[in-house]
Scaffold this active site. Structure first.
Site, short mmCIF file in Angstrom:
data_model
loop_
_atom_site.label_atom_id
_atom_site.label_comp_id
_atom_site.label_asym_id
_atom_site.label_seq_id
_atom_site.Cartn_x
_atom_site.Cartn_y
_atom_site.Cartn_z
CB SER A 1 -0.96 0.00 1.19
OG SER A 1 -2.03 -0.89 0.95
N GLY B 1 2.57 -0.72 4.05
CA GLY B 1 1.81 -1.57 3.15
C GLY B 1 2.06 -3.03 3.43
#
Length: 456
Positions: A59, A294
């Site tokens: 992410s 992420g």
């Protein structure tokens, strides 16, 4: 200043402590780069992690997607406060009125109410984002757009589709030509190109260490973080763009992206005091610190940018336990060398507040699952009931908050309906907050990681 040998020693020690298969870390400070790596890219082959090994960006890709969108803002081709329908005329959800109210800014701030982790795992193809918009038409918007933070992979992929329509290029092509190549980043979303590099694969650690069964999934979430692989120096190069601006991105755009967007951000995103446009804000004020983390299948990524001290810190790992290495290493380095501390961790109070359980109890729904809030022996409990795709994601990432178990939640602020949930890990608690009571005083929304809306 930290040396590469010292960083390597820390990285190897933490990798052993947390059973992390492979890791790569880099710290750039005012013109000086130190970098280190340890372990293997794949337990089945034993190949070592190299300085240029590619790991999943996860992410952290969202910050690249947001930056790509802001280049279009700089060019006058994108208006942050225009409705998404101005660029995607067919954009809709199962709630047309709510979806019509969603603006471009809401996609960047995760306040659109679009699904967080709906995981259709569509077949790959050049039109996968266009096909995702067809899926979106069947899904609900949670809450009133623009009011509440709710982390949304769907929202970021919608932004990616918007980029495609404006530029006339496939998202990954636009990202490469407008961000990756100009910055000289060793990064790719092309599986064939990944084969030309040392490429890390994810691992699940749960008593044994084993390679994940698939390298990549969910091609529809490329703009949100499912497809991009890069090396640690690529993250450093990208982070440096957000220190003082860059020819690719105006100083005004950089400033907008680091400007807090929320008056109250308690419990919205672990390790963040607020959120900007695509960036988590680790520390607010005149000397902000930007961050994003992420995860992909058995992999983790972290990026910190400290503009005031000209610091960029990046860490990449390929184990489900990597998150613990990331948090420990980054906390140590930021505190020890740069006197940077983030928000205090969420913890239960010494004396819990008494609440009327009937106002909170009920079933709440989002597109990726449900939360059942129940009263057992006078104590409120939350039971997460994720959809099948998310259950598999939790298993591969080592999550302990799913599984359908009723877990006690403890009130820490009765006036603002704030609670904490104990995940079972030492010192690790998850924020739970209820919002917007109906005329009978029963809350209609709960945020537990994502936002859920009460079902009738």
């Amino acid at each position: 200043m930290l040396t590469s040998n010292e960083l390597a020693e820390r990285l190897a020690r933490l990798a052993e402590k947390f059973t992390v298969t492979g890791a790569s870390a880099a710290l750039w400070h005012d013109g000086t780069l130190v970098r280190a790596e340890t372990g293997t890219v794949n337990v089945d082959t034993g190949a070592p992690v190299l300085p240029g090994t590619l790991f999943a960006a996860g992410s952290v890709t969202k910050t690249l997607t947001a930056s790509l969108a802001m280049t279009l803002v700089d060019e006058g081709r994108l208006d942050l406060d225009a409705p998404v329908t101005a660029y995607l005329p067919g954009f809709t959800t199962a709630d047309p009125d709510r979806s019509a109210a969603i603006t471009v800014r809401m996609l960047l701030t995760h306040s659109s109410g679009l699904p967080g982790n709906y995981l259709p795992d569509l077949p790959p193809g050049d039109d996968v984002l266009e096909r995702l918009m067809d899926e979106l038409a069947t899904l609900n918007v949670t809450g009133e757009p623009g009011r509440r933070f709710s982390y949304s992979n769907m929202g970021m992929s919608t932004l990616g589709r918007l980029v495609e329509v404006i530029t006339g290029e496939r998202f990954d092509v636009a990202l490469r030509s407008r961000i990756l190549q100009p910055l000289g980043m060793t990064a790719t979303a092309d599986a064939e190109e990944m084969l030309l590099h040392s490429t890390a694969v994810g691992h699940v650690v749960d008593g044994t260490v084993r390679r994940v069964p698939r390298l990549r999934v969910w091609p529809e979430y490329g703009p949100a973080g499912s497809r991009l692989w890069l090396d640690v120096e690529a993250l450093i190069r990208f982070g440096r763009m957000h220190l003082d601006g860059h020819p690719l991105l105006s100083a005004a755009a950089v400033e907008q992206m680091r400007t807090p967007q929320y008056d109250d951000f308690w419990g919205c995103l672990p390790g963040c005091a607020n959120f900007g446009l695509g960036w988590g804000i680790f520390r607010e004020g005149d000397d902000p610190v930007l961050t994003h983390s992420g995860a992909n299948l058995g992999m983790h990524s972290t990026l910190y940018v400290v503009p005031g001290q000209k610091v960029v810190l990046a860490v990449l790992t390929n184990s489900s336990t990597g998150g613990m290495l990331h948090s420990t290493l980054c906390t140590e380095l930021l505190d020890e060398f740069f006197d940077v501390q983030g928000p205090a961790p969420i913890a239960p109070p010494e004396s819990p507040f008494e609440v009327d359980g009937a106002r909170f109890a009920g079933r709440y729904r989002a597109s990726d699952g449900q939360v059942a809030v129940e009263v057992h022996d006078g104590q409120l409990h939350a039971r997460l009931l994720p959809d099948a795709g998310l259950t598999e994601w939790d298993r591969l990432m080592g999550s302990r908050t799913g599984g359908g178990q009723a877990v006690p939640i403890t009130c820490v602020d009765g006036e603002r309906s704030r609670f904490v949930l104990d995940t079972g890990s030492p010192g690790s608690h998850v924020a739970v907050q209820f919002f917007e009571p109906d005329p009978d005083g029963r809350f209609t929304l709960v945020r537990l990681g994502t936002l859920y809306e009460r079902t009738p």
